[in-house]
Structure formats: structure tokens, C-alpha cells
Design an enzyme around this catalytic site. Structure first.
Site, PDB file in Angstrom:
ATOM      1  N   SER A 111      -9.999  -0.078   7.083  1.00  0.00           N
ATOM      2  CA  SER A 111      -9.433   0.071   5.742  1.00  0.00           C
ATOM      3  C   SER A 111      -8.812  -1.176   5.125  1.00  0.00           C
ATOM      4  CB  SER A 111      -8.394   1.195   5.733  1.00  0.00           C
ATOM      5  OG  SER A 111      -9.032   2.438   5.756  1.00  0.00           O
TER       6      SER A 111
ATOM      7  N   LYS B 297       0.846  -1.203   0.000  1.00  0.00           N
ATOM      8  CA  LYS B 297       0.000   0.000   0.000  1.00  0.00           C
ATOM      9  C   LYS B 297       0.879   1.249   0.000  1.00  0.00           C
ATOM     10  CE  LYS B 297      -3.936   2.062   2.497  1.00  0.00           C
ATOM     11  NZ  LYS B 297      -4.862   1.925   3.641  1.00  0.00           N
TER      12      LYS B 297
ATOM     13  N   SER C  86      -9.703   2.263   2.908  1.00  0.00           N
ATOM     14  CA  SER C  86      -8.783   2.969   2.034  1.00  0.00           C
ATOM     15  C   SER C  86      -7.828   2.064   1.262  1.00  0.00           C
ATOM     16  CB  SER C  86      -7.965   3.950   2.861  1.00  0.00           C
ATOM     17  OG  SER C  86      -7.158   3.264   3.794  1.00  0.00           O
TER      18      SER C  86
END
Lengths: 482, 473
Positions: free
Chosen positions: A173, A74, A149
Site C-alpha cells: 500500500s 494517512k 491503499s
């Protein structure tokens, strides 16, 4: 070439025998990613370096299960010499000078970093649509969000580009996008994984975790990234166990609590029905399931907003155009530099949260809101403690709906928090939470179940997760054919 | 006399003498090349987290102990949020709600009268980086960013610049002796802010205060307080008022200058630092730190006096920590301590200053020094002798006796021998004897000169003088 979808142990055997080389896996990963370019899963690809690393590994002994395996990271996790943007314009030229501790650990195992995945800007959002680079798409339906997210990591795992990805979870997330895309996502206990080198959103809630296609891979990656880090004072000294050790074990006699709030009418009936059917299956296999009342769960979102936005307003203060990242041209003064850099560099949602957070910490508000939220948060943790005195797990749905459309309106700022209403309490209490795919809705969009464990009970959660995985035996490949 | 009563409170920042910075492993150093003692934590890089240096907690406990503060057993850190280029994260990690020490005092002595200066609280925090302005550019040196500080805040309990100076001198001496800080104001490792207000009567509420920031020396603290009292007095006398404000002391002007009028609602948005868990201070930690506190200046002065060291020597010794530490090693010996202190503060100090050495850099071991003190005390050695052999004493390992032999110093220490010489001289100089007996003191000096000449300086002058006086009776 379909090596990357094979069980990890098979890939490992092939590498050991020399039938395949790491470079075959890397090339395959990039082929898959490039043919799925429109999914927009990545912000930055690491192709040249990944190929070079794969060649470098050719002479080396295949000494662990994850050796030579591609992994996606990420983009809020710092990777030395590899651009890290947190999906923000303010960092779109930012090349870190150091590796996050988890990245060091991944490199030690000779995993190969394929690229940096798309996400909500600074992890602020629940659909990855606040990304400066545009939203990633859901592999099950390209008109749908993949959640957020950690949307890019969820997309790349669901689409079978790579077997492993790292996500971060401040208020759902990892688990919410995992649910929307039909993958396994674990948010470990707060303190289990070092946060050093992770661009902070809300320091007291942030935690990194693995996102994978199956439970075993998930546990294997957790084995690698867990452990105390002398650079992170909030990381736990507790010894790292083998998180795979209870996978496939029986669940007979296990006690499971289902909080009524999590099965209330805030959740789509289709999802409730699916979860109920799983509960039935668990009962049939000897688990004891009780519906329970739990206090504070309905307050979690409000408390979360106060704590997360308060901390975020402070954490994001360092992006000022002086030392790294975007820097406004020809400022008239240093105030001007701050204003112009931050006006240009931050997106709307980030600015909104910084402003609300600053307000919440101002003057007496800190007492009225932030300190009070911290104290109710303790009460919430105590409420979970009570449940875990009697039960091994708390379960429910991960999300109230399945993934919605990419073009759904974004004008209601509280919507993005309500998407995470079922997963946020876990961050508030510092507990581990796991999403396991349990089926599909009528549009064949994935439905996820949320398994909450007591602190540091990740191995126990994988036991239940793997049991459900095995019993349901779902086809979780969006293109079909398992 | 001013018709107003001043009220003064002092805030002092001292940099702690640690090996590394408070929240990172960078070296804590001064005077190095700009930005050479810096890592990603000091730069406030994204993703970095603070790791608390244990040494800082121990020095905090030490400072709290010597300042007679109560120690907070469970404490946390707070974030103080404000934007400024010298503040790398745009928040400073400090202790707002749980300062490590509180309710302490420092005792000062003004013309024999003792007074306690009360410490409100002392807390730990990180230093900012150093900014230098060049034309329209600002240069930032992050070597100082993250250097550990303690801020010591007094109650508004001082009433004169003189008291403020005495307090700072005492504070500096204490922190320096306890090895908490090197307290060099000229290098910025100790910095003071003074809060000054005046009022007519003690029963009146405090007047509007002005804070004078970052004063670079103790004497300037005194001067700036006086100037500020003067300024405020004039204003009140003219029936004027002023707003609470921040000022600075301008060296060249020799006066305080307005920096800014205090804005209302200056809001630092404090909240507990989530990256650092609670710090628990155990009794054991406190006890262990206490063991490392050396004898403090007040006790040293008391002990030296009781050993017969003169007031002036006592003061001078305590002003020089390395000499005082050396002296402290002798406290259990049976020697003439006044002679010992004279030796250390006289020729030995002169040697050390000239050669820029500490006493510990010389070869003067405790045993050799004791030997030297005895030889001086029993007048075997004259101070002239000492000057001749001092370099050897401080630079070689030979025993003092061997050095004396090598240098051919054979003092006539035999009373009888000296008396013989003196008798001869008295016989040979009847006029001078007569002059002396008629009250001309100068005559005895002439006779002494003759004695020294006759003995080629090998008699102890003190001893010779004693005998000469006797013989002249």
C-alpha cells in the site's frame, strides 16, 4: 512562491536565515492543495491548527532539517484532536484522544501536519476506490487511479503539495501507489516503525513508511519515525541508524538478484523493458546482476489473503458502536446495535474481507488455512534469507501495469490483490521494500522499480535508490519543469 | 445414598495482584470510581496495542509452581473472538494453545485421607469490563477491563461437593499465601465455575454435563453442586435426559437456574495474537520467582506441630497469614511456642480485631514479644496482668519490664512466701480443708479465692494452685 519544491536543505537554510517562516510554507501548501481540490487527496484538512502551529514556531530555533516543514498523514494514523476516519463511514465522526507514536515523533521535530490523506477504507484495496469519501485521482492523469491503499498520500506528494507524507503498507500500500504516481515510497522492515496508534488492518503485516518526491527526503523521514516503542511489542530494539548515510555512494561490486517470477509474463512488456534497461545501466556501473529462481513467490497472494483477512476480521471487531464512532440509533438489543452499526458503517469490500476472514478462522479452517499460511510464510522468509546470503538486493518491477482507469470495473475481488502480486512477498517476509521511479509508459504514466533489501538494510537500499535517481534524472513533476 | 457417581471439574478465575493491568499501564484496583482506572488500551481504542506486564508472567510462574504444574518455556497468546458489550475489543487475549502451566495438582486432606486434585492447565488472560443492568440500559465500567487473570482448570476428578469445597479452600489458601491473588470471592477476585455430571458406574462414560457459572462463594459451590446432582438424579430416575448446558446459581432460590443450552459449534475463531511476540521463560526466571515464594500453609502446619503448638492453634495461626508470618520470624528461638501461639491468638488477636490493626501495625517488636513470652512462660505475669498492660505493650516502645514496674505489678513469685500465705489460710479454714479431703472439689476453689484475696491477686494462680494442692495432701 515555490519554496516547497526546493531541496530540503535549501528550505532549511531559508528558515534559519529568517528569509521565510514556517507559515509561508504552510500557506503555500494549502494554496497548492486548494488549487488541486479535485484530486481529492485529503479527507480532512488541518488548516487552522497548522497555521497556528506555524505561528507558534516563529520564535523557536530551527533545530533540525524537518523543522516547520509541512507533512501529510494517512488517515489510518491517529492524530489527537484531529479527525481520523480510515476512510470509513463508521469512523467519520471519530476524534482521537491520543497521538500515534509516529505522530508524536513528527511533532517533536516540529513538522506541521497539514491534513489526513485519502485511502482505501481501512486500507483494504489497491486503488483507494473503497474510500467512503471517493477515490483520489492520479496527478499524471486525472482519469487514472493513484493506487492504494495510500492513494491520497501518493497523490499529494506526486502533485507537489507537500514534501513529506506518511503511508502504511500491509500488502504493497505504500510502494504500489508510489509506483503509479512516480514517487519514492519505502515500506521499512517489520518492526522498524511503531504501529501504536495505527488503525490495524493485518497486525503481522502492517508497517508505516515515508512517501516523498526524492530518496533523501525519504531517508530523512525514516530517521524521524524509526525506533523501538515501549507501546509496541513488535517494534525492534535495534538501534536507529542514519538512513541518509549511504546516499550518493558508489554501487560498484554490489550483487543484485532478479527473481525470474518478477519478470515473467504477468508483467506488461513495456515495464519489463524499462526495468531491463535499468538493469543494464546498473551493470555498466559495476553492479553484478543475476536472474534467480525463487520458490513461493507465486503463492504469496493466496497466503497473504488468508493472513490479512483473518487478522482483519478480528481487528475490525472493535467497531461496534459502543465506545466511539458511528452508533446505530435506537437499537432493540446489543446484537441489533452491532448489526445495524456495522451494516451502515462498513463498506462493501470491508464487509467482504471480514466475512471471508471470519470463515477462514472458523473451527477447523484455522488449521487448514491460517496456521498453514503462517508456516508457508516462514518458508518464504527462509527463501529470501537464502538469496540474501549471496546478494545485497533483490529487484524487479513494483507493479504489473501502470495506473489504470478510475472507472475500470471493481467486480473482481481478486483483481485488487493481483495488483500487488509483486510487492506482497515483502510483507510476508517482513522485509523492507522501496519504490523508485524509473520512467514512463507510452501514455506517460510512471513506472516504478522495486528494491527489496535484507532486514534492516534500509540505508543500503537508499544507496541503490539514490544512484538510480541520480543516473536517470527524470522529470517527476506531473506539471513538468521538475 | 445416591446410586450415581458424580464427576466434578472446577474452573477458577483469579485476579492477579499486580500494580498495573496486564496489557496497559492503568492501575489494577478495586472499588474505585467507575471508569477512573482506564486508558485508551483498556477501552479497546483503535490503534492501541497490548504491552505485556512482566509482573503477570512472574505471578503466572509462581502460581504454576505452587500448583505443581509444568511450566511452558515458550508460549504465546491467542485471540478469542466473540462479540459482547463487556469485551472492549470484541476479542479477549488469552492462552488457548500454550497455557503457561499444565499437568499439576493440589493435595487436599479429607478426614486424614490425602487426595490429589489434578490440574489440567492454567493460563493467563485479561478480564472483561463490568456491566450493570439498569432497566433497559446497560452501564459499563472498564476499571476491570484488562485486569490480569489466571484460569485454573482441574481434570474431572472430584466426586463430591465436599471435595470440591476442600479443593477451593486449599487453592485459595495457596494463592493467597503466595501473594498471587487476594482471592476475595465477595469482590470477584476469585470466581468459580463447576462442571457437574453423574453416571451409574465408574466404567461408564461421563454423563452429560452442566456447567454452573460464576459462583460467588465456596459454600455456594458446594450447594450448587449438590443441587445439580439432585436435579440430574431426578431426571435420570424418571428416564429423562438433558442437553449440555450452562446454569447459574441463584442465591435467593438456593438453586441452579438454566442460562442457556450449549449451542453446537460455539466458535471462538482462536488464532495466535500477532501483537505479542513469543514469550520465552528461562530457568533463571523460574528460579528467581521460586525465591519469592514464602513458606506455604502445609509446611507451616507441619513446622508448628513439630514445635509443640496444639492442633487448634496451628489451624488458627495458618488461617491468619499476618500472625503466621509474625510467628514464622520466631521459629529459630528457644521459647515455649504453645505459649507464644496462645498469646498471639488470645489477647493480642482480640486487641487487633477490636482496633482493626495488623500485628505489624503495633509496637510489638520481635524482641519485646520474646520477652513477653518468657514472662508468661515462667509465670512472672498472670493473664490478668497481661490484660492490664496489653495496650501499653502494643502501643509503646517501653520494655515489658518497665511497663510492669510502672503499673506496680509485683507478683509474689517466691515459692516460700506463697507457701507461708497458704499455710496460714489452711489453718484458718479447717472446715474447707475437711470438705476438700472428703472429696468436695469446690472447697479448693474457695481456698484459692482466699489466697488471691490475701495476696491481692499478686500471686500466679497456677503456681499458687500447685502449692495449695501439695499443702493439702
Amino acid at each position: 512562491m515555490k519554496y516547497l519544491e526546493k531541496p530540503i536543505k535549501e528550505i532549511n537554510d531559508l528558515l534559519k536565515k529568517g528569509t521565510i517562516k514556517p507559515i509561508d510554507l504552510v500557506e503555500e501548501a494549502f494554496e497548492r492543495i486548494e488549487s488541486d481540490k479535485d484530486l481529492n487527496a485529503y479527507i480532512t484538512l488541518n488548516k487552522e491548527e497548522a497555521l497556528e502551529k506555524a505561528r507558534e514556531l516563529e520564535g523557536k530555533e530551527v533545530d533540525n532539517l524537518l523543522f516547520g516543514i509541512p507533512i501529510a498523514i494517512k488517515d489510518n494514523i491517529l492524530t489527537k484532536d484531529l479527525r481520523t476516519t480510515a476512510a470509513s463511514h463508521i469512523l467519520d465522526n471519530f476524534i482521537p484522544i491520543y497521538d500515534a507514536t509516529v505522530v508524536e515523533k513528527i511533532k517533536e521535530k516540529n513538522m506541521i501536519i497539514i491534513g489526513k490523506t485519502n485511502m482505501d477504507e481501512f486500507a483494504m484495496g489497491s486503488s483507494s476506490r473503497t474510500s467512503y469519501f471517493g477515490a483520489p485521482k492520479n496527478p499524471w492523469n486525472n482519469n487514472k487511479i493513484s493506487g492504494g491503499s495510500s492513494g491520497g498520500s501518493a497523490t499529494t506528494i506526486a502533485a507537489r503539495h507537500v514534501p513529506f507524507a506518511l503511508g502504511s503498507d500491509t500488502g504493497g500500500s505504500i510502494r504500489q501507489p508510489a509506483s503509479y504516481t512516480g514517487i519514492v515510497g519505502m515500506k521499512p522492515t517489520y518492526g522498524r516503525v511503531s504501529r501504536y496508534g495505527v488503525i490495524a488492518f493485518a497486525s503481522s503485516l502492517d508497517q508505516l513508511g515515508p512517501m516523498t518526491q526524492n530518496v533523501l527526503n525519504n531517508a530523512l523521514l525514516l530517521n524521524v519515525i524509526s525506533g523501538h516503542d515501549s507501546h509496541d511489542m513488535t517494534s525492534s530494539h535495534r538501534e536507529v541508524e542514519d538512513y541518509t548515510r549511504l546516499i550518493g555512494k558508489d554501487i560498484k561490486g554490489k550483487k543484485i538478484a532478479v527473481p525470474k517470477f518478477l519478470m515473467s509474463d504477468i508483467v506488461d512488456s513495456e515495464i519489463i523493458e524499462k526495468i531491463e534497461s535499468v538493469i543494464e545501466m546498473l551493470k555498466e556501473n559495476g553492479a553484478v546482476v543475476d536472474y534467480v529462481d525463487m520458490k513461493y513467490l507465486d503463492n504469496a497472494v493466496t497466503l497473504y489473503q488468508i493472513i490479512a483477512m483473518g487478522e482483519a476480521s478480528s481487528n475490525l471487531a472493535r467497531f461496534d458502536g459502543i465506545r466511539y464512532g458511528l452508533s446505530a440509533k435506537d437499537p432493540k438489543s446489543h446484537e441489533d446495535l452491532y448489526l445495524e452499526t456495522r451494516r451502515e458503517g462498513f463498506g462493501k469490500e470491508v464487509k467482504r474481507r471480514i466475512m471471508v476472514g471470519s470463515y477462514l478462522l472458523s473451527g477447523d479452517n484455522a488449521k487448514t488455512y491460517y496456521n498453514k499460511a503462517l508456516s508457508i510464510r516462514d518458508d518464504m522468509a527462509t527463501e529470501f534469507d537464502k538469496v540474501f546470503e549471496k546478494y545485497d538486493y533483490v529487484i524487479g518491477p513494483t507493479t504489473t501495469t501502470t495506473a489504470y482507469n478510475l472507472d475500470d470495473p471493481m467486480d473482481d475481488p481478486s483483481k485488487s490483490f493481483m495488483d500487488d502480486v509483486l510487492v506482497i512477498p515483502v510483507n510476508m517476509a517482513g522485509l523492507p521494500g522501496l519504490n523508485i521511479p524509473v520512467g514512463f509508459d507510452k501514455n506517460h504514466m510512471p513506472i516504478g522499480m522495486h528494491i527489496i533489501g535484507n532486514k534492516f538494510q534500509e540505508a543500503e537500499m537508499y544507496r541503490l535508490g539514490s544512484f538510480i535517481e541520480k543516473e536517470l534524472d527524470l522529470d517527476l513533476n506531473p506539471k513538468g519543469g521538475k | 445414598m445416591s446410586k450415581y457417581i458424580p464427576t466434578i471439574g472446577i474452573e477458577v478465575h483469579v485476579e492477579l495482584k499486580t500494580k498495573t493491568k496486564i496489557f496497559s499501564s492503568s492501575e489494577n484496583g478495586y472499588g474505585q470510581m467507575a471508569n477512573s482506572l482506564v486508558n485508551e488500551v483498556d477501552l479497546g481504542y483503535p490503534g492501541t496495542l497490548p504491552t505485556l506486564n512482566e509482573e503477570v508472567i512472574n505471578l503466572g510462574i509462581k502460581a504454576a509452581t505452587i500448583l505443581n504444574c509444568k511450566i511452558r518455556k515458550q508460549m504465546f497468546f491467542d485471540r478469542k473472538n466473540y462479540f459482547y458489550p463487556d469485551n472492549p475489543k470484541n476479542y479477549q487475549i488469552t492462552q488457548n494453545r500454550t497455557p503457561i502451566g499444565y499437568d499439576g495438582y493440589v493435595e487436599i486432606e479429607d478426614n486424614g485421607v490425602k487426595k490429589k486434585i489434578y490440574i489440567e492447565e492454567m493460563h493467563i488472560e485479561e478480564d472483561t469490563c463490568k456491566s450493570t443492568h439498569r432497566k433497559d440500559k446497560t452501564l459499563l465500567d472498564f476499571n476491570r477491563a484488562g485486569v490480569p487473570l489466571i484460569e485454573i482448570v482441574t481434570k474431572p476428578c472430584m466426586t463430591s461437593s465436599h471435595e470440591a469445597k476442600l479443593y477451593l479452600e486449599k487453592l485459595k489458601e495457596l494463592l493467597f499465601y503466595a501473594d498471587v491473588s487476594d482471592c476475595k470471592m465477595e469482590e470477584g477476585s476469585m470466581r468459580a465455575d463447576a462442571n457437574v455430571s453423574i453416571r451409574k458406574n465408574e466404567s461408564d462414560p461421563f454423563g452429560t454435563k452442566a456447567e454452573i457459572k460464576n459462583i460467588g462463594s465456596i459454600s455456594n459451590v458446594g450447594l450448587s453442586i449438590e443441587k445439580e446432582i439432585e436435579r440430574q438424579t431426578k431426571l435420570y430416575d424418571n428416564g429423562e435426559t438433558f442437553k449440555e448446558q450452562t446454569r447459574r446459581f441463584d442465591d435467593k432460590l438456593g438453586d441452579t437456574v438454566l442460562m442457556r443450552v450449549k449451542e453446537t459449534g460455539n466458535d471462538y475463531r482462536y488464532f495466535p495474537e500477532p501483537d505479542i511476540p513469543f514469550v520465552i521463560i528461562t530457568d533463571e526466571m523460574i528460579e528467581n520467582v521460586k525465591k519469592t515464594i514464602p513458606m506455604l500453609p502445609d509446611e507451616r502446619r507441619e513446622v508448628y506441630k513439630n514445635l509443640g503448638v496444639s492442633d487448634i492453634n496451628t489451624t488458627k495461626l495458618v488461617q491468619n497469614r499476618s500472625l503466621s508470618d509474625y510467628f514464622n520470624e520466631l521459629l529459630n528461638e528457644k521459647i515455649n511456642f504453645q505459649v507464644a501461639s496462645n498469646l498471639l491468638l488470645g489477647d493480642i488477636s482480640a486487641y487487633l480485631n477490636k482496633n482493626e490493626k495488623l500485628i505489624t501495625d503495633t509496637t510489638l517488636s520481635k524482641d519485646r514479644f520474646l520477652e513477653l513470652v518468657k514472662l508468661m512462660d515462667d509465670k512472672t505475669l498472670t493473664s490478668k496482668n497481661l490484660k492490664d498492660i496489653l495496650d501499653d505493650i502494643l502501643e509503646s516502645d517501653k520494655s515489658i519490664k518497665d511497663i510492669i514496674k510502672e503499673k506496680g505489678i509485683e507478683n509474689i513469685t517466691d515459692d516460700k512466701e506463697i507457701r507461708e500465705v497458704i499455710k496460714t489460710i489452711i489453718e484458718a479454714n479447717p472446715e474447707s480443708v475437711n470438705d476438700y479431703k472428703n472429696g468436695h472439689d469446690r472447697a479448693i476453689k474457695f481456698l484459692m479465692g482466699q489466697v488471691m484475696k490475701e495476696t491481692k491477686g499478686k500471686v500466679n494462680p497456677g503456681l499458687a494452685m500447685e502449692i495449695l494442692t501439695e499443702e493439702l495432701k
